[in-house]
Design a protein around this motif. Structure first.
Motif, mmCIF file in Angstrom:
data_model
loop_
_atom_site.group_PDB
_atom_site.id
_atom_site.type_symbol
_atom_site.label_atom_id
_atom_site.label_comp_id
_atom_site.label_asym_id
_atom_site.label_seq_id
_atom_site.Cartn_x
_atom_site.Cartn_y
_atom_site.Cartn_z
ATOM 1 N N VAL A 2 39.908 18.049 34.415
ATOM 2 C CA VAL A 2 41.178 17.894 33.691
ATOM 3 C C VAL A 2 42.283 18.279 34.667
ATOM 4 O O VAL A 2 42.253 19.368 35.253
ATOM 5 N N GLU B 291 42.251 3.324 35.060
ATOM 6 C CA GLU B 291 41.124 3.540 34.167
ATOM 7 C C GLU B 291 39.963 2.632 34.561
ATOM 8 O O GLU B 291 40.158 1.477 34.936
ATOM 9 N N THR C 158 40.477 13.573 32.791
ATOM 10 C CA THR C 158 41.655 13.508 31.931
ATOM 11 C C THR C 158 42.857 13.935 32.750
ATOM 12 O O THR C 158 42.912 15.056 33.245
ATOM 13 N N ALA D 145 39.348 17.622 25.534
ATOM 14 C CA ALA D 145 38.601 17.116 26.688
ATOM 15 C C ALA D 145 37.351 17.943 26.955
ATOM 16 O O ALA D 145 36.297 17.414 27.316
ATOM 17 N N ARG E 186 41.027 9.075 31.422
ATOM 18 C CA ARG E 186 41.971 9.095 30.310
ATOM 19 C C ARG E 186 43.305 9.641 30.806
ATOM 20 O O ARG E 186 43.365 10.710 31.413
ATOM 21 N N VAL F 217 45.222 18.835 24.357
ATOM 22 C CA VAL F 217 44.492 17.806 25.099
ATOM 23 C C VAL F 217 43.322 18.431 25.857
ATOM 24 O O VAL F 217 42.222 17.879 25.898
#
Length: 251
Positions: A141, A219, A200, A250, A226, A246
């Motif tokens: 992330v 993507e 992410t 994730a 994402r 978020v």
């Protein structure tokens, strides 16, 4: 008859990103909003199962900058670990190798693959480690990380990078291309590779440090990437309630 001149399409010139330093001063307001939110109390957000998470700070920052996020993740049931970075200004390849060793250590200690959360430059380092250790990293992330254009930052930020480059050149005169787009280290090629694990990328349209568009990642067909946009400052992504939501989803 004289040959007609061959015309070539002009490459569009991207203007320098001036950023918004004043907008970055609202981090205290963003922290206050987080502490007053249900997200901070763990309301309506997924909780963890004890899986390991390593947090990686941004440029000119250290592990202390992610203390609020680390404590919040721990309360949600995740096992959090520091990256060991006190001041993120080192040579990128050197920093990646150290983070790689840290990830291997945590993975072997816990017996589980590690999730990496990186802020700004920390996200670039996290991505590089994931490329090298896809079996040790379960997902990445990033928050405000310019994965598609690592040096697409504000003029003031690039000036700071220049000072860091000068320091690196003094320490390692044999590496004049350190902290540039022409760096020949493996780190540069790692950034050009797609993520082998779920990724992410969180960005803010109000980013005053990094051009928001540089945080958008292509993507893939596997649906592993994402892109998520929130509102707030770049520095404040570390204490942004929307970003926290978020992150929880994730993980």
């Amino acid at each position: 008859m004289a040959a007609e001149p061959v015309t070539q399409d002009a490459t569009p010139v991207v203007p320098p990103f001036r950023g918004n330093l004043l907008g970055e001063a609202r981090i205290q307001l963003e922290l206050a909003a987080l502490l007053a939110s249900g997200v901070y109390r763990g309301v309506d957000v997924p909780h963890g199962d004890g899986a390991p998470v390593v947090l990686v700070p941004g440029f000119l920052a250290g592990d202390a900058s992610l203390a609020v996020l680390r404590a919040w993740l721990r309360r949600l049931g995740h096992r959090t670990y520091r990256s060991g970075i006190a001041w993120n200004v080192d040579c990128s390849e050197t920093a990646v190798r150290r983070l790689d060793r840290r990830v291997v250590e945590v993975a072997e200690r816990t017996g589980r693959p590690v999730a990496l959360i990186g802020h700004s430059r920390g996200g670039l380092l996290a991505h590089a480690v994931a490329v090298r250790r896809p079996r040790r990293v379960r997902e990445v992330v990033t928050m405000g990380s310019p994965l598609s254009s690592p040096f697409d930052a504000s003029v003031l930020t690039l000036a700071a990078v220049g000072w860091a480059r000068l320091g690196q050149n003094l320490l390692r005169p044999s590496r004049p291309q350190c902290l540039t787009t022409n760096c020949p280290c493996a780190f540069s090629s790692d950034l050009r590779r797609g993520s082998p694990v779920p990724l992410t990328s969180i960005r803010t349209s109000e980013d005053g440090i990094v051009r928001p568009e540089s945080c958008v990642v292509d993507e893939d067909d596997a649906g592993r990437v994402r892109n998520v946009a929130v509102r707030g400052s770049h520095v404040g992504l570390c204490v942004n309630a929307a970003a926290y939501r978020v992150i929880a989803a994730a993980l």
